[in-house]
Design an enzyme around this catalytic site. Structure first.
Site, PDB file in Angstrom:
ATOM      1  N   ILE A   8       0.828  -1.203   0.000  1.00 54.86           N
ATOM      2  CA  ILE A   8       0.000   0.000   0.000  1.00 54.86           C
ATOM      3  C   ILE A   8       0.864   1.256   0.000  1.00 54.86           C
ATOM      4  O   ILE A   8       1.817   1.368   0.765  1.00 54.86           O
ATOM      5  CB  ILE A   8      -0.982  -0.005   1.195  1.00 54.86           C
ATOM      6  CG1 ILE A   8      -1.823   1.277   1.231  1.00 54.86           C
ATOM      7  CG2 ILE A   8      -0.267  -0.227   2.514  1.00 54.86           C
ATOM      8  CD1 ILE A   8      -2.997   1.216   2.200  1.00 54.86           C
ATOM      9  N   THR A   9       0.517   2.183  -0.877  1.00 52.05           N
ATOM     10  CA  THR A   9       1.191   3.487  -0.911  1.00 52.05           C
ATOM     11  C   THR A   9       0.324   4.514  -0.188  1.00 52.05           C
ATOM     12  O   THR A   9      -0.884   4.331  -0.024  1.00 52.05           O
ATOM     13  CB  THR A   9       1.430   3.954  -2.357  1.00 52.05           C
ATOM     14  OG1 THR A   9       0.176   4.306  -2.973  1.00 52.05           O
ATOM     15  CG2 THR A   9       2.107   2.863  -3.185  1.00 52.05           C
ATOM     16  N   GLY A  10       0.959   5.588   0.243  1.00 49.44           N
ATOM     17  CA  GLY A  10       0.202   6.639   0.914  1.00 49.44           C
ATOM     18  C   GLY A  10      -0.443   6.177   2.200  1.00 49.44           C
ATOM     19  O   GLY A  10      -1.575   6.556   2.512  1.00 49.44           O
ATOM     20  N   SER A  13      -0.491   8.235   6.672  1.00 55.82           N
ATOM     21  CA  SER A  13      -1.488   9.132   7.280  1.00 55.82           C
ATOM     22  C   SER A  13      -2.817   8.901   6.587  1.00 55.82           C
ATOM     23  O   SER A  13      -2.906   8.196   5.577  1.00 55.82           O
ATOM     24  CB  SER A  13      -1.070  10.608   7.133  1.00 55.82           C
ATOM     25  OG  SER A  13      -1.050  10.985   5.764  1.00 55.82           O
ATOM     26  N   TYR A 164      -5.620  18.118 -10.886  1.00 54.93           N
ATOM     27  CA  TYR A 164      -5.992  17.051  -9.958  1.00 54.93           C
ATOM     28  C   TYR A 164      -7.159  16.238 -10.510  1.00 54.93           C
ATOM     29  O   TYR A 164      -7.134  14.991 -10.490  1.00 54.93           O
ATOM     30  CB  TYR A 164      -6.356  17.630  -8.592  1.00 54.93           C
ATOM     31  CG  TYR A 164      -6.719  16.567  -7.591  1.00 54.93           C
ATOM     32  CD1 TYR A 164      -5.730  15.791  -6.990  1.00 54.93           C
ATOM     33  CD2 TYR A 164      -8.046  16.316  -7.253  1.00 54.93           C
ATOM     34  CE1 TYR A 164      -6.052  14.791  -6.086  1.00 54.93           C
ATOM     35  CE2 TYR A 164      -8.385  15.323  -6.348  1.00 54.93           C
ATOM     36  CZ  TYR A 164      -7.386  14.562  -5.767  1.00 54.93           C
ATOM     37  OH  TYR A 164      -7.710  13.572  -4.878  1.00 54.93           O
TER      38      TYR A 164
END
Length: 280
Positions: A8-10, A13, A164
């Site tokens: 898993i990335t990110g 937090s 974004y």
């Protein structure tokens, strides 16, 4: 999820950290991909007690850089011949146009190319673990946007919100094309809108945009609530055969027309592979 390997990335937090903790509590062995060593170690130390002593691990890399994504993927593959779930979750919002060392606009590089390159780099481990899953965090921010293939790097004019939104549209199109190209491999691909979540997201975007994002968070949902669909897509038997879909609140949702454009999905894949120096 007992004994399964989840990359898993990110996850240092916000919704990524909550998802990692919940999956660890289900018995999964978590492999974190982080940029910041201090936050990575802090997150890592919180996981063993939740996962009954599982040997969780962390790898470090700047995911906005193609070479770093390739390096991290190679290191994980060397240590993990089987990866049951890949969760592409890291993302960012930048108030001004920035270029990476690859000469890519940083929003596009971080929010889309990192997903593409890391997934391709982990392909052998994912297929070896089949049935396996790729889960990518997209967003309803994609609504109202289409891709300009003549200007993927926003050289004609930069808007943080547009950049974004387009990057999140890329996540949906990537998921759609990944599901199509990997049909029959035993690896599914789905993406999700987590809702507008009160996390660290956007805090470093800069200037007035950071102020706007901070104010908007008063109306946001909690990270615990936002993580629910990630955990559902990573673990639920109900979605085991499902691939190529966009989810919200643990239910299939319909992206806007730009997110169901198969021609655009195929072209994005081709362009991404070229930018990453990968063969099709």
């Amino acid at each position: 999820m007992k004994g399964k390997v989840v990359v898993i990335t990110g996850a240092t937090s916000g919704i990524g950290e909550i998802a990692a903790q919940r999956l660890a509590a289900m018995g999964a062995r978590i492999v974190l991909v982080a940029r910041n060593a201090a936050r990575g170690q802090k997150t890592l130390t919180r996981l063993p007690s939740l996962g009954a002593g599982a040997a969780h691990s962390v790898y470090y890399g700047e995911l906005s850089r193609i070479a770093e994504c390739k390096r991290v993927a190679a290191e994980i593959c060397a240590a993990e011949p089987r990866v049951d779930v890949l969760i592409n979750n890291a993302g960012a919002l930048f108030g001004s146009r920035r270029l990476t060392s690859d000469n890519l606009e940083e929003t596009f590089a971080t929010n889309h190319m990192a997903y593409f390159v890391l997934t391709m780099g982990l392909q052998s481990s994912l297929r070896a673990a089949a049935p396996a899953r790729v889960v990518s965090t997209a967003s309803d921010a994609h609504k109202g946007y289409t891709l300009d293939f003549d200007d993927l790097q926003a050289t004609k004019g930069y808007s943080a919100i547009r950049a974004y939104g387009r990057s999140k549209l890329c996540n949906i199109l990537f998921t759609r094309e990944l599901a199509r190209r990997w049909t029959g491999t035993g690896v599914t691909a789905n993406c999700l809108h987590p809702g507008f979540v009160a996390t660290r997201f956007g805090d470093a975007s800069g200037g007035f945009l950071s102020t706007v994002v901070s104010f908007a968070k008063f109306f946001a949902i909690s990270p615990e609530k936002g993580a629910e669909t990630i955990v559902y897509l990573a673990s639920s038997p109900e979605v085991a055969p499902t691939s190529g879909e966009y989810f919200y609140k643990c239910r299939p949702a319909t992206p806007t027309a730009g997110g169901t454009d198969d021609a655009a999905a195929n072209r994005l894949w081709i362009e991404s592979a070229k930018l990453a120096g990968l063969s099709l």
